[in-house]
Design an enzyme around this catalytic site. Structure first.
Site, PDB file in Angstrom:
ATOM      1  N   THR A 253      19.463  52.799  41.590  1.00 44.18           N
ATOM      2  CA  THR A 253      20.921  53.229  41.465  1.00 44.18           C
ATOM      3  C   THR A 253      21.159  54.622  42.057  1.00 44.18           C
ATOM      4  OG1 THR A 253      20.405  54.025  39.359  1.00 44.18           O
ATOM      5  CG2 THR A 253      21.466  51.754  39.367  1.00 44.18           C
TER       6      THR A 253
ATOM      7  N   ARG B  69      19.933  56.273  45.440  1.00 43.55           N
ATOM      8  CA  ARG B  69      20.348  56.279  47.058  1.00 43.55           C
ATOM      9  C   ARG B  69      19.244  55.519  47.741  1.00 43.55           C
ATOM     10  NH1 ARG B  69      24.582  57.835  45.453  1.00 43.55           N
ATOM     11  NH2 ARG B  69      25.655  59.688  46.408  1.00 43.55           N
TER      12      ARG B  69
ATOM     13  N   GLU C 264      24.581  52.396  54.067  1.00 44.06           N
ATOM     14  CA  GLU C 264      25.594  51.709  53.542  1.00 44.06           C
ATOM     15  C   GLU C 264      26.854  51.799  54.358  1.00 44.06           C
ATOM     16  OE1 GLU C 264      26.454  53.088  49.652  1.00 44.06           O
ATOM     17  OE2 GLU C 264      24.524  52.708  49.080  1.00 44.06           O
TER      18      GLU C 264
ATOM     19  N   HIS D  92      27.047  49.244  45.660  1.00 42.48           N
ATOM     20  CA  HIS D  92      27.299  50.671  45.191  1.00 42.48           C
ATOM     21  C   HIS D  92      28.359  50.747  43.957  1.00 42.48           C
ATOM     22  CE1 HIS D  92      26.454  55.022  46.478  1.00 42.48           C
ATOM     23  NE2 HIS D  92      26.747  54.859  45.035  1.00 42.48           N
TER      24      HIS D  92
ATOM     25  N   GLY E  96      27.822  51.728  40.897  1.00 43.44           N
ATOM     26  CA  GLY E  96      27.247  52.630  39.678  1.00 43.44           C
ATOM     27  C   GLY E  96      28.290  53.241  39.061  1.00 43.44           C
ATOM     28  N   SER E  97      29.251  53.967  39.495  1.00 40.21           N
ATOM     29  CA  SER E  97      30.295  54.699  38.776  1.00 40.21           C
ATOM     30  C   SER E  97      31.538  54.013  38.616  1.00 40.21           C
ATOM     31  CB  SER E  97      30.629  56.021  39.521  1.00 40.21           C
ATOM     32  OG  SER E  97      31.076  56.022  40.832  1.00 40.21           O
TER      33      SER E  97
HETATM   34  C1  DGY Z   1      27.929  59.419  43.196  1.00 38.74           C
HETATM   35  O1  DGY Z   1      28.669  60.135  42.540  1.00 38.74           O
HETATM   36  O2  DGY Z   1      26.966  60.068  43.871  1.00 38.74           O
HETATM   37  C2  DGY Z   1      27.905  57.794  43.395  1.00 38.74           C
HETATM   38  O3  DGY Z   1      27.021  57.588  44.184  1.00 38.74           O
HETATM   39  C3  DGY Z   1      29.227  57.612  43.809  1.00 38.74           C
HETATM   40  O4  DGY Z   1      29.709  56.925  42.683  1.00 38.74           O
END
Ligand code: DGY
Length: 321
Positions: free
Chosen positions: A238, A240, A269, A287, A289-290
């Site tokens: 999660t 990079r 990506e 992607h 994650g957030s």
């Molecule tokens: C970040 O904040 O670095 C994430 O990969 C994008 O949500």
């Protein structure tokens, strides 16, 4: 009355963030919702004091050089800032801000989702069901691997690594980690520290990457390091895409050397290596994650807090440079 700072807004951000931008800044918006090239940054940034930017914007050395002289600050809507050439920004005297903390829980949740999805073959189950290929329960259908009593190796025990460890403990997982510095006992919470990543790899039945993408971590998980993992490991990323050598992981997934992988991030990506797409043991997300309402709102508001403080002459809450 002092005029509002001029802001180039490179993406379509959540509503509450857009509202605050409209109230407090003279904004110029990217008409699209994709990362801007160096040329576009130079063009759209003309006359702007700062950028509210995001991963995908080409803020490498060329992009930074293309920015108009009026630009003084970059606030990225992300905790990661590997899309920004921080040295080029520093040399040019640009301030750089990011959005740590507020996406920790969301990202840790996605890491757990990937762990469960990859180890319990969730994608294969979904595909079978939706294709109408499920002919009924059988004792040996789609057998995955349980998490309970497994050793989870976390590379990078920062905020997100620690949040993953807290959640994984709930599944009966034994935590191991490698970090530049050993954590104090109360934050380690019984986890086993490994000073060298190779030692961590050797015990990691589940191996989860939580380190930033830097020249040192580029393609960290390569063929040699995969060979150090115990039999039938699960690999989770999660962090990079750049920290994994795709060719090596794909080969290991194909041969069964790695039982399954859960990946939320990819090199280049959104151009995901097509070989991943045909692998049933690759559990893939785009992607996310957030990507919760809560985290994305908080990220945008923190990015604006950074800019507000900068323009008011106060120290911004999350400064990188
Ligand atoms: C970040 O904040 O670095 C994430 O990969 C994008 O949500």
């Amino acid at each position: 009355m002092q005029s509002k700072p001029r802001l180039l807004v490179t993406r379509r951000f959540p509503g509450a963030v857009m509202e605050r931008i409209g109230r407090d800044y003279q904004a110029r918006h990217n008409p699209g919702d994709r990362g801007l090239t160096a040329e576009e940054l130079g063009e759209l940034g003309r006359g702007c004091d700062a950028l509210l930017c995001a991963p995908g914007d080409a803020l490498d050395a060329r992009g930074i050089a293309a920015l108009p002289a009026s630009v003084r600050a970059l606030a990225t809507f992300s905790v990661g800032y590997d899309h920004i050439d921080v040295e080029a920004a520093r040399t040019r005297g640009l301030a750089v801000f990011n959005t740590p903390d507020v996406l920790t829980d969301a990202t840790a949740e996605i890491a757990l989702l990937l762990m469960l999805g990859a180890s319990r073959r969730a994608w294969e189950g979904q595909r079978m069901l939706r294709a109408g290929d499920w002919t009924g329960w059988t004792p040996t259908q789609l057998l995955g691997r349980g998490l309970s009593s497994k050793r989870l190796g976390i590379l990078g025990m920062g905020r997100i690594g620690q949040a993953v460890a807290r959640r994984a403990r709930g599944f009966g997982v034994e935590i191991h980690y490698c970090n530049r510095n050993r954590l104090p006992a109360e934050r380690e919470a019984g986890a086993t520290y490994h000073a060298a990543p190779e030692s961590l790899l050797g015990v990691s039945q589940i191996f989860s990457l939580h380190c930033p993408a830097t020249p040192e971590t580029q393609r960290f998980l390569d063929r040699e390091r995969i060979a150090l993992l115990p039999p039938d490991p699960i690999v989770i990323n999660t962090a990079r895409g750049a920290v994994v050598d795709d060719a090596a992981l794909i080969e290991a997934l194909r041969s069964g050397r790695v039982a399954a992988a859960g990946l939320d991030v990819f090199e280049d990506e959104p151009d995901v290596n097509p070989d991943y797409l045909s692998l049933p043991n690759a559990y893939l997300l785009p992607h996310l994650g957030s990507a919760t309402v809560e985290a994305r709102n908080a990220m945008g508001l923190l990015a604006l807090d950074n800019l507000d403080a900068f323009f008011a002459g106060r120290e911004p809450p999350a400064r990188v440079v």
